[in-house]
Design an enzyme around this catalytic site. Structure first.
Site, mmCIF file in Angstrom:
data_model
loop_
_atom_site.group_PDB
_atom_site.id
_atom_site.type_symbol
_atom_site.label_atom_id
_atom_site.label_comp_id
_atom_site.label_asym_id
_atom_site.label_seq_id
_atom_site.Cartn_x
_atom_site.Cartn_y
_atom_site.Cartn_z
ATOM 1 N N CYS A 66 32.803 45.543 29.666
ATOM 2 C CA CYS A 66 33.516 44.918 28.554
ATOM 3 C C CYS A 66 34.399 45.883 27.783
ATOM 4 O O CYS A 66 35.367 45.456 27.144
ATOM 5 C CB CYS A 66 32.517 44.276 27.596
ATOM 6 N N VAL A 67 34.097 47.153 27.811
ATOM 7 C CA VAL A 67 34.893 48.127 27.053
ATOM 8 C C VAL A 67 36.226 48.437 27.724
ATOM 9 O O VAL A 67 37.122 49.016 27.110
ATOM 10 C CB VAL A 67 34.088 49.431 26.842
#
Length: 360
Positions: free
Chosen positions: A149-150
């Site tokens: 997700c980053v």
């Protein structure tokens, strides 16, 4: 510690962001029914599943397959084949759209960065796109796997790193995530049930240019990466024969509360800013509990994360592509005042955080 004068010695401008969504759109209740059929034992009580999906605060999601297609996938190989085809198709759509918005052509691109955490391919997806999009044969490629997700925010930061030293060049970040292909059949664990209620499928492309090229769009002023000690266990994949089994610890919001505020305050302070000075927060929609932790630990105003909440409700969490959809929505819907600061932030496996300071 970074010095502001050094950080601002070379600017990168985000010339365009284009999002693309998988073709099959379903309501949350329709997806919940599918998960009940494929993940729960016959006759099982589904009240916990219903509660988890309801609490995700997602109304609709897009998926790469029709709902009855997930039960027909025969293991990781089948799912990964679908991933490759979908990543190339939807990725091409996203890149074309971003280049068109930026007023550029595929032959203008000097670097193509690709990120995903929901499938694997060799040759990588970016390699498969070069000929399809008509890019130059000498275009640089950088496929990235594992950031999760980053990676949307981290990818923008790495474009900036590249373009600071190459101010006349054009760089593209493509994220393509098909989270539904990782849902585990016959797995009624809380982590899998939470994931099946939160994650969706989509792609996004960012076109960025160095300060030697004229372009409109927000400037990247500085970036910051942070790794948090002893948190490797809170998020990621447990890779098995059936594919990617999600690792999602309930402690994720606690990690956010413990570390994020200090990182954001320190990062902004280097530029003479405080959280109250940030006009627009471009935050990854990690889920309701994560967003509530972000808002509370940073003491944000009531509506600071409205764009993120709307994205979560409309399409769910698209892993690395999500924060890029929020960036696009902020640029198009909020129309920030020129010169005002923004902060892009995302968190992911590591456990880690990426901060990108913007100036509209």
């Amino acid at each position: 510690m970074h010095e502001a004068s050094e950080a601002e010695s070379g600017m990168t401008r985000i010339a365009a962001v284009h999002g693309a969504l998988a073709p099959y759109r379903h309501t949350q209740s329709e997806i919940t029914d599918m998960v009940a059929r494929t993940c729960l034992p016959p006759g099982a009580d589904r009240r916990v599943l219903d509660r988890l999906h309801r609490n995700a605060r997602v109304r609709t999601r897009h998926m790469v397959l029709p709902l009855d297609g997930y039960g027909e996938l025969n293991g990781f190989g089948d799912a990964n084949d679908v991933f490759i085809r979908a990543a190339v198709d939807l990725g091409a759509e996203a890149v074309r759209g971003a280049l068109r918005t930026a007023g550029l052509t595929p032959t203008d691109v000097d670097l193509l960065m690709f990120t995903s955490v929901t499938g694997v391919a060799t040759p990588s997806v970016d390699a498969r796109l070069i000929g399809r999009l008509g890019m130059r044969p000498d275009v640089k490629r950088l496929p990235i796997f594992g950031l999760g997700c980053v990676a949307g925010a981290a990818g923008v930061a790495r474009l900036h790193d590249y373009l600071v030293g190459r101010p006349d060049q054009v760089a593209v970040l493509l994220s393509a995530e098909f989270c539904s292909l990782t849902f585990q059949r016959d797995d009624a664990t809380p982590a899998n049930l939470v994931a099946t209620g939160l994650f969706g499928d989509g792609a996004a492309a960012v076109v960025a240019v160095g300060d030697g090229r004229a372009a409109t769009g927000p400037e990247v002023i500085d970036t910051r990466s942070r790794m948090y000690p002893g948190t490797e266990h809170v998020m990621g994949w447990d890779i098995r024969g059936s594919g990617f089994r999600v690792v999602l610890d309930p402690a994720v919001p606690d990690v956010v509360r413990e570390y994020l505020a200090d990182d954001v305050h320190d990062f902004l302070a280097e530029h003479g800013l405080k959280p109250k000075d940030v006009a627009h927060w471009v935050c990854h929609p990690g889920g309701p509990k994560v967003l509530e932790a972000v808002s509370s630990t940073l003491s944000l105003p009531d509506h600071a994360l409205d764009v993120t909440w709307r994205s979560l409700a409309a399409v769910g969490n698209l892993s690395s592509a999500s924060v890029l959809h929020v960036l696009r929505d902020t640029m198009e819907q909020e129309r920030p005042e020129p010169g005002t600061p923004g902060l892009m932030l995302a968190m992911g496996p590591g456990f880690c955080c990426e901060l990108v300071l913007l100036r509209w």
